[in-house]
Motif scaffolding. Structure first.
Motif, short mmCIF file in Angstrom:
data_model
loop_
_atom_site.label_atom_id
_atom_site.label_comp_id
_atom_site.label_asym_id
_atom_site.label_seq_id
_atom_site.Cartn_x
_atom_site.Cartn_y
_atom_site.Cartn_z
N MET A 79 23.61 42.33 49.17
CA MET A 79 24.82 43.01 47.94
C MET A 79 25.83 43.55 48.86
SD MET A 79 24.69 43.92 44.76
CE MET A 79 22.96 44.11 44.43
N TYR A 80 27.12 43.25 48.10
CA TYR A 80 28.41 43.44 49.03
C TYR A 80 29.34 44.33 47.83
CZ TYR A 80 26.86 40.18 52.46
OH TYR A 80 26.32 39.54 53.39
N ALA A 81 30.12 45.31 48.63
CA ALA A 81 30.91 46.07 47.85
C ALA A 81 32.17 44.93 47.54
CB ALA A 81 31.51 47.15 48.60
N ALA A 82 32.98 44.87 46.51
CA ALA A 82 33.96 43.82 46.27
C ALA A 82 35.01 44.58 45.20
CB ALA A 82 33.28 42.46 45.69
N HIS A 83 35.86 43.58 44.74
CA HIS A 83 36.64 43.96 43.66
C HIS A 83 37.07 42.61 43.01
CE1 HIS A 83 39.78 43.80 46.62
NE2 HIS A 83 40.61 43.18 45.75
N ILE A 84 37.40 42.67 41.82
CA ILE A 84 37.75 41.26 41.23
C ILE A 84 39.30 41.04 41.41
CG2 ILE A 84 38.06 40.14 38.84
CD1 ILE A 84 35.59 41.50 38.14
N SER A 85 39.59 40.06 42.11
CA SER A 85 41.05 40.07 42.47
C SER A 85 41.83 39.15 41.59
CB SER A 85 41.33 39.64 44.27
OG SER A 85 40.44 38.48 44.41
N ASP A 86 41.08 38.22 40.90
CA ASP A 86 41.99 37.28 40.28
C ASP A 86 40.90 36.71 39.14
OD1 ASP A 86 44.12 35.74 39.18
OD2 ASP A 86 43.23 33.88 40.23
N ILE A 87 41.51 36.35 37.87
CA ILE A 87 40.67 35.72 36.70
C ILE A 87 41.69 34.55 36.27
CG2 ILE A 87 39.77 35.69 34.49
CD1 ILE A 87 39.07 38.51 35.10
N ALA A 88 41.17 33.26 36.40
CA ALA A 88 42.08 32.15 35.88
C ALA A 88 41.25 31.37 35.18
CB ALA A 88 42.46 31.28 37.23
N GLU A 89 42.15 30.56 34.18
CA GLU A 89 41.45 29.71 33.36
C GLU A 89 41.75 28.47 33.95
OE1 GLU A 89 41.03 28.70 28.43
OE2 GLU A 89 43.08 29.60 29.26
N VAL A 90 40.36 27.67 34.27
CA VAL A 90 40.47 26.45 34.73
C VAL A 90 39.78 25.28 34.23
CG1 VAL A 90 40.70 27.56 37.20
CG2 VAL A 90 38.41 26.82 36.21
N ASP A 91 39.85 24.07 34.41
CA ASP A 91 39.18 23.01 33.70
C ASP A 91 37.77 23.13 34.11
OD1 ASP A 91 41.46 21.60 32.83
OD2 ASP A 91 41.55 20.61 34.21
N ASN A 92 37.02 22.84 33.00
CA ASN A 92 35.42 22.77 33.31
C ASN A 92 35.17 21.37 33.45
OD1 ASN A 92 32.47 22.86 32.90
ND2 ASN A 92 32.78 24.11 31.10
N PRO A 93 34.40 21.11 34.86
CA PRO A 93 34.17 19.76 35.44
C PRO A 93 33.25 19.32 34.69
CG PRO A 93 33.48 21.66 36.91
CD PRO A 93 34.06 22.17 35.74
N PHE A 94 32.32 20.14 33.68
CA PHE A 94 31.11 19.75 33.14
C PHE A 94 31.39 19.26 31.67
CE2 PHE A 94 29.84 22.98 36.20
CZ PHE A 94 29.10 22.11 37.09
N GLU A 95 32.55 19.76 31.21
CA GLU A 95 32.85 19.30 29.72
C GLU A 95 34.17 18.85 29.59
OE1 GLU A 95 30.85 21.78 26.68
OE2 GLU A 95 30.47 23.27 28.25
#
Length: 156
Positions: free
Chosen positions: A23-39
């Protein structure tokens, strides 16, 4: 005829660090919408987590990524992440990236691969459940579950 593909070996290191499971302390630094390689023609959200106190070999911040479908309801992975990090979303409120970006969280890293004995045991449990359900007429017939040869016991 298959075309020959040659991929040269490269040095390791750079901006990727293998972290041991934990378990590691973290923070969310980015959220991006990307292509879904499965669909085809669909996207997914890529969340980037910066791991606190960890750096890569090149000195950059250690980051890990996770993906979720852009679906926001109580059954979705995204909803569960928002709920765990920011609390239960208000009824009818849409997801906004600002809800999570910059928020502290904990990230669980699990890179351990299952041992052959674990796989053999889990397939045995699955077989038992199917036979149990068949015996109680919950299913018409038990699905056959093939297992690999039982591995040799560990030396202890």
């Amino acid at each position: 005829m298959t075309t020959e593909i040659t991929i040269p070996q490269t040095a390791g290191g750079g901006n990727f660090k293998d972290l041991p499971p934990g378990m590691y302390a973290a923070h969310i630094s980015d959220i991006a919408e990307v292509d879904n390689p499965f669909e085809d023609d669909k996207t997914q959200l890529q969340l980037t987590f910066t791991i606190e106190g960890e750096t890569n070999e090149d000195g950059t911040a250690c980051e890990k990524r996770a993906w979720a479908n852009p679906v926001f309801n109580p059954q979705s992975k995204l909803w569960k992440w928002v709920e765990a990090i920011s609390g239960t979303p208000a009824a009818g409120e849409p997801f906004r990236t600002s809800t999570l970006v910059g928020k502290p969280c904990r990230v669980f890293i699990n890179t351990a691969k299952k041992q052959d004995g674990t796989i053999w045991t889990e397939l045995g449990h699955l077989r038992t459940v199917f036979l149990w359900a068949e015996k109680r007429r919950l299913i018409a017939f038990a699905v056959p579950v093939e297992r690999p040869a039982k591995p040799a016991p560990k030396d202890r």
